[in-house]
Design an enzyme around this catalytic site. Structure first.
Site, short mmCIF file in Angstrom:
data_model
loop_
_atom_site.label_atom_id
_atom_site.label_comp_id
_atom_site.label_asym_id
_atom_site.label_seq_id
_atom_site.Cartn_x
_atom_site.Cartn_y
_atom_site.Cartn_z
N ARG A 35 -15.69 7.35 30.96
CA ARG A 35 -14.72 7.36 32.07
C ARG A 35 -13.64 6.30 31.92
O ARG A 35 -12.52 6.49 32.38
CB ARG A 35 -15.45 7.19 33.41
CG ARG A 35 -16.17 8.45 33.80
CD ARG A 35 -16.79 8.34 35.18
NE ARG A 35 -17.43 9.61 35.50
CZ ARG A 35 -18.42 9.75 36.37
NH1 ARG A 35 -18.87 8.70 37.02
NH2 ARG A 35 -18.93 10.93 36.62
N ASP A 66 -19.34 4.89 40.31
CA ASP A 66 -18.68 6.20 40.35
C ASP A 66 -17.27 6.13 40.90
O ASP A 66 -16.51 7.09 40.82
CB ASP A 66 -19.52 7.18 41.18
CG ASP A 66 -20.74 7.64 40.40
OD1 ASP A 66 -20.69 7.55 39.15
OD2 ASP A 66 -21.73 8.07 41.02
N LYS A 114 -19.58 20.23 41.04
CA LYS A 114 -20.79 19.43 40.86
C LYS A 114 -21.08 18.56 42.08
O LYS A 114 -22.21 18.50 42.56
CB LYS A 114 -20.57 18.55 39.63
CG LYS A 114 -21.77 17.84 39.12
CD LYS A 114 -21.35 17.09 37.85
CE LYS A 114 -22.41 16.14 37.40
NZ LYS A 114 -23.34 16.68 36.43
N SER A 170 -26.94 12.90 45.11
CA SER A 170 -28.07 12.07 44.68
C SER A 170 -29.25 12.21 45.62
O SER A 170 -30.41 12.30 45.18
CB SER A 170 -27.65 10.61 44.63
OG SER A 170 -26.55 10.50 43.78
#
Ligand code: ATR
Length: 919
Positions: free
Chosen positions: A831, A800, A898, A511
């Site tokens: 999720r 997250d 990622k 981020s």
């Protein structure tokens, strides 16, 4: 139809019970090896039948036949008699038993079926008929002949024998023991064997060369094979590094071709008999690798226009061949090489084919090799220039700017044929090595700004040509290419129960990295960003978006400098493809709106279906930007045409990224912008964005992160920064250490950073985790802790962490209830739904609620689970696998690049039993 028997062994009855449940999902029958479970009573073992409706085959393998039962023949028979009192479904009987003894056994349980077997580890004998006669002395339903095979040719001979015997009735199963015999297991259905055996996991193999059920079913599509199946394969030495069995079989499946592809390791002396045997078994084509590419040419019935051959086919009973290395490499380039100056590094098999094809296509070719004489020789043969690798610079100066790296330097190591400082940034570079994905040579080239084409692309194009040679117009090339690409990009991680120990450093925060790149792009002057997460595809697309907005990027080792556009993006492209990055999707769109040029932002399927842009569109619209979702569904692709003006916005902020996007854009537009956020969520991420506005000296105020007033201006000074470690990633390491009762230290922890996911540490401590915090040293250490408590956790601020908290909950002693996390449904996947589905496969007691999860203490076991291409799901499942007694296969794990590209490597360094392979 052949049956798949999964053979089980275990050191504990409890584990065996779990294995039976797991095997039942894949097998037709289950084999229990009594000789490998000597401490369990027959009555206990018999109770396993109640766990499954599948037939169980009971086997007591004696040491003379390669097993572990050391008793005498009398003891062997006594044990079988004991077994028969339970009326077992099937028994494996060794063929040395006397006929009378066998008849007595049969009478004890008339319903029991019999497989008479013979195993031999002695050198392979040609006289298979003798073995067969020995077997059929005892009348049984099935016979099994398992012989150790030293060569692939022997393996094919065994198969040929079975094919003949199984013509009328399918009763003979042949097994080639040892690695060279794997083809007998794969091809059982092709030669009508009644069954074959497989292991439940790599750790649980019960025989030499046994494959896992997963490999047979997923890689070789074993259930689709039959007597009509066409055979293809790879021959060479060594072949273990090749992954063509994974790609080619995937293509066969996808294209509905009744074909199978197997790797064969051969000695030169076996080439000729191998070709004969292979053709007899309906062999149709072969890939050829080193060291046979030159030697194989003599076996062809027609001459080929190449010095070497990498593809064989039987057409009208004739063996013909071609070479797809050259055309594959040049196709990867995407444009013709006619009149180009092509510099080829290497003079081996691959280099020869590429050089020849390039010359045929009209290129001027120069060959440079470590041993220059070989380069000279090749240059003479094809008509080109030559030299030593040391002459590289000279050739570049002479205009050779298309460089094809065709040496084996960098294959499995960090070698590079050319030192980094020799490369010119205006060169185009193609790498022929496909594994690793990025060789040192390619990395060096990319970092200095060369256009690079990876060996994976070359592999895809080469394989496409090869498959087309075999199947011609039957094949849909587009489908083949897509399948090859998907297969190559995918990977599976195999995890086993582990204990961890050691220190590590977290990856750089994704981020922060993305905000730094995009904001540097808007500043005036050159910003410098150190410790970027360069291996992440999201960072790559952020850098690409930066360039498309007009940023000028320079790379050094792990940092970049960006020359910004002083608040005025000039778009170099009509489309910004954000790949899989939700942040780039929103941030780059808002920043592009500072320009008056039109641009479309789009991304992969998950971006186009999972990551809404409606809130952003509505916000931009209020600031005078023309913008719309092209399919009018609130998702990308979406169009943006500025210029954005200062003004008043009221927008939904359940998802924080659109709000962050507008905050960033507002900072660069002259005047005051106010943003009123409704349903503000994920506030720590807004805080992170504000920390960037602080760094850029933006004047702003806010009220509870729900109302913002920003004083914007286009000109902002550049900055220098080092990206801190990623707190979201820390959660995976902390939980991994906790559930494996390990001691792990995280170094260089960014305690002073604003990342909201720091909250994970006090949260875990509150649940009972023993984590020591040393702010001075910048270290966090997890110590073995008692099982954690439960409770109700509001996860909105640490959204997250939801998947990894779900895993943690399974290992606790109380119910863990996660609430206020509905936004987790709008990440790379839903999720909440996906983690529940996958953890249930591992035995978790877990339920999905509207806005969260309820997780009960569970006893997890290994399973085959998938990531839904979501990095946080993949990471969480890998962590779960570290603490389950059975092997866990996590599919589709390429996505972890990622946010945590070196996760598997770091865990391996901490001692985890974990392997990464392509799926
Ligand atoms: P392939 O069939 O894959 O081309 P090969 O025929 O064994 O494999 O050829 C290997 C090529 O890589 C050769 O050109 C070799 O150079 P030499 O001819 O001097 O042996 C080159 N090569 C291998 N290792 C190398 C290294 N570390 N640095 C530079 N070149 C290397």
């Amino acid at each position: 139809m052949s049956l798949l028997i999964i053979s089980l062994k275990s050191s504990s009855f409890f584990e065996l019970r779990q294995q039976v449940r797991q095997a039942a999902a894949l097998a037709d029958w289950i084999e229990i090896r009594l000789d490998l479970m000597p401490n369990e009573s027959i009555s206990d073992l018999m109770s396993l039948s109640q766990l499954t409706t599948l037939p169980i085959l009971w086997t007591l393998r004696t040491t003379g036949q390669g097993g572990a039962f050391e008793g005498s023949s009398t003891e062997y028979l006594a044990r079988l008699r004991e077994l028969l009192t339970w009326n077992p479904a099937w028994i494996d009987l060794e063929a040395w038993v006397h006929l009378e003894d066998y008849q007595t056994l049969v009478e004890l349980s008339p319903q029991t079926g019999w497989i008479v077997s013979w195993h031999e580890l002695a050198p392979f004998s040609q006289n298979l008929e003798n073995y067969y006669q020995q077997l059929i002395r005892l009348p049984a339903t099935y016979y099994k002949l398992a012989l150790f095979v030293h060569t692939a040719v022997d393996s094919l001979r065994l198969l040929d024998f079975a094919k003949e015997k199984n013509q009328q009735v399918s009763s003979l199963c042949v097994i080639g023991l040892g690695k060279q015999g794997q083809s007998t297991r794969i091809l059982a259905p092709v030669v009508n064997c009644p069954f074959t055996y497989a292991a439940l996991s790599k750790k649980r193999k019960t025989a030499l060369g046994q494959l896992t059920a997963y490999e047979l079913l997923k890689t070789y599509h074993w259930r689709d094979l039959n007597s009509q199946t066409q055979l293809f394969g790879l021959i060479g030495h060594p072949v273990h590094q090749s992954l063509s069995h994974l790609t080619h079989n995937a293509v066969f499946k996808e294209a509905h071709l009744n074909a199978v592809y197997i790797k064969f390791e051969l000695d030169a002396k076996d080439l000729s008999p191998f070709l004969v045997q292979f053709q007899q078994l309906n062999g149709q084509g072969l890939s050829v690798t080193m060291p046979f590419k030159e030697e194989i040419v003599q076996f062809l019935t027609e001459p080929i226009p190449y010095l070497t051959c990498n593809t064989l086919a039987w057409k009208n009973q004739c063996l013909v061949g071609t070479n797809t290395d050259g055309i594959g490499t040049l196709n990867a380039l995407g444009i013709p090489v006619e009149d180009e100056k092509v510099l080829i590094l290497g003079a081996g098999g691959a280099a020869k084919a590429i050089a020849q094809t390039a010359v045929q296509q009209g290129a001027q070719v120069a060959i440079l090799n470590r041993t220059p004489q070989k380069a000279d020789q090749l240059a003479k043969q094809i008509g080109g220039k030559s030299g030593s690798l040391k002459d590289f610079k000279t050739f570049q100066k002479a205009g050779f700017h298309l460089i094809i790296q065709a040496t084996s330097a960098g294959m499995g190591n960090h070698d590079t044929p050319i030192p980094p400082d020799q490369l010119d940034s205006n060169s185009r570079v193609i790498e022929v090595i496909a594994w690793p994905e990025e060789t040192q040579f390619l990395k060096n080239a990319r970092k200095i700004g060369c256009e690079t084409i990876s060996g994976r692309e070359v592999f895809i194009q080469q394989a496409l040509e090869q498959l087309s040679y075999w199947f011609g117009s039957q094949l849909d090339r587009l489908l083949v290419e897509k399948t090859l690409r998907r297969k190559i990009e995918e990977s599976t991680v195999c995890v086993r129960e582990s204990q961890l120990q050691g220190n590590l450093r977290l990856p750089a925060s994704k981020s922060h990295s993305i905000r730094a790149i995009l904001l540097a792009t808007l500043c005036q002057g050159i910003s410098s960003i150190q410790h970027l997460l360069l291996d992440s595809p999201d960072i790559q697309v952020a850098l690409q978006a930066s360039q498309q907005l007009g940023g000028q990027i320079n790379y050094t080792t792990d940092s970049v400098t960006i020359q910004g556009v002083a608040g005025h993006p000039h778009l170099s492209s009509k489309i910004i493809d954000v790949g899989n990055s939700g942040q780039v999707l929103r941030f780059a769109g808002a920043l592009a709106a500072l320009s008056s040029q039109e641009v479309i932002l789009t991304g992969d399927l998950s971006i186009r279906t999972q990551r809404p842009v409606q809130a952003l569109i509505e916000g931009l619209h209020q600031l005078g930007v023309e913008t719309l979702s092209i399919a009018k569904n609130g998702y990308a692709p979406y169009l943006v045409k500025g210029p954005l003006s200062p003004g008043k916005v009221t927008m939904n902020g359940k998802d924080s990224q659109p709000v962050s996007a507008l905050l960033m854009a507002a900072a660069f537009v002259e005047g005051i912008t106010t943003i009123q956020v409704m349903q503000a969520g994920e506030k720590p991420w807004l805080q992170l964005t504000l920390s960037w506005l602080d760094r850029l000296h933006v004047n702003y105020t806010h009220q509870g992160l729900e109302y913002f007033k920003i004083q914007g201006q286009p000109i902002r000074a550049p900055f220098q920064t080092t990206i801190p470690g990623d707190w979201s990633s820390a959660a995976f390491i902390l939980v991994a250490a906790l559930i494996t009762h390990s001691t792990v230290t995280i170094e260089q922890v960014p305690f002073d950073d604003v990342q909201g996911d720091q909250a994970i540490v006090p949260l875990l401590q509150q649940l009972g985790a023993q984590i020591s915090v040393d702010r001075e040293k910048g270290e966090l250490t997890v110590h073995p802790s008692p099982p954690l408590k439960g409770g109700i956790i509001d996860v909105n601020a640490i959204i997250d962490a939801v998947p990894i908290l779900a895993v943690l909950g399974c290992f606790g002693i109380e119910k863990l209830i996660l609430v206020n996390g509905a936004i987790a449904r709008q990440k790379e996947c839903d999720r909440l739904h996906c983690i529940v589905k996958e953890l249930k496969k591992m035995g978790a007691i877990i339920e999905e609620t509207a806005d969260g999860l309820t997780v009960s203490p569970s006893s997890l076991h290994g399973a085959i689970v998938k990531s839904y291409e979501d990095h946080r799901i993949a990471l969480a499942l890998i962590v779960a696998g570290l603490a389950t007694p059975e092997e866990t296969l996590v599919q589709s794990t390429a996505c972890i690049r990622k946010s945590y590209p070196h996760f598997v490597q770091q865990l391996q360094e901490l001692g985890a039993c974990i392997d990464e392979e392509i799926a």
